[in-house]
Scaffold this active site. Structure first.
Site, PDB file in Angstrom:
ATOM      1  N   THR A  58      17.098  94.568   0.566  1.00 35.44           N
ATOM      2  CA  THR A  58      17.493  94.573   2.003  1.00 35.44           C
ATOM      3  C   THR A  58      18.691  93.666   2.226  1.00 35.44           C
ATOM      4  OG1 THR A  58      15.032  94.949   2.224  1.00 35.44           O
ATOM      5  CG2 THR A  58      16.370  93.919   3.880  1.00 35.44           C
ATOM      6  N   GLU A  95      13.040 100.187   3.316  1.00 32.98           N
ATOM      7  CA  GLU A  95      11.978 100.695   2.840  1.00 32.98           C
ATOM      8  C   GLU A  95      11.622 102.032   2.923  1.00 32.98           C
ATOM      9  OE1 GLU A  95      10.455  98.240   1.328  1.00 32.98           O
ATOM     10  OE2 GLU A  95      10.879  96.259   2.017  1.00 32.98           O
TER      11      GLU A  95
END
Length: 189
Positions: free
Chosen positions: A27, A93
């Site tokens: 991320t 994700e």
């Protein structure tokens, strides 16, 4: 990563996949690339699965607490509706999205959009996770990141689940998961 210069002026789409275990910086890397795209004055749209509310309902947040605003969505097809006039699409994700995600990413890339995707390549049982194998197969560029094994300090590419729960989808942080190398992962099973 080398991206060919485009001297013709036409937009060329691509699919970039950032993968690895939990706590490997996926991320963080996604946020870095998206912020750089904004610095270049590109139109950026960012998406995450609606079920991921660990840190924030609308932001993508890294473990280092860097954040960027995103749109939580339930289905991959929604991306096509909301990203009609953009240069770059970010997706975090990706393993939690439905089976339409690879086709959606393909369609965006064919339109000339740069698609940057981050996700777990394996689940806690060391099996390929969700649509990540299909996204990796379609990717123009792949970045595999590694964490550090909490047991021995070597490079880790496994997400070890510390609690017993047989369901594949279990959102959690360091209280539930830890990064481990191959040896420490299999010794802990």
């Amino acid at each position: 990563m080398f991206i060919e210069p485009n001297i013709s002026g036409e937009r060329r789409g691509s699919i970039e996949v950032i993968c690895g275990s939990m706590f490997s910086g996926k991320t963080e890397e996604l946020i870095r690339r998206l912020k750089r795209a904004r610095i270049a004055n590109l139109r950026v749209e960012i998406f995450k699965p609606k079920i991921d509310t660990r840190y924030h309902e609308q932001q993508i947040v890294s473990h280092d607490e860097n954040a960027i605003l995103s749109t939580p969505i339930e289905s991959a097809q929604t991306i096509l509706l909301l990203a009609s006039d953009v240069d770059v699409v970010g997706i975090d994700e990706a393993q939690f999205f439905d089976d339409q995600l690879p086709d959606v990413c393909d369609q965006l890339a064919w339109r000339g959009v740069r698609v940057i995707i981050a996700g777990l390549d394996m689940d806690y049982t060391a099996k390929p996770f969700g649509q990540m194998p299909n996204l990796l197969a379609k990717a123009d560029y792949i970045t595999k990141l590694h964490a550090i094994c909490v047991k021995c300090g070597n490079i880790a590419n496994y997400s070890y689940r510390k609690v017993i729960n047989p369901t594949q989808l279990m959102l959690g942080e360091k209280d539930i998961y830890e990064p481990r190398c191959r040896k420490c992962y299999y010794e802990g099973k």
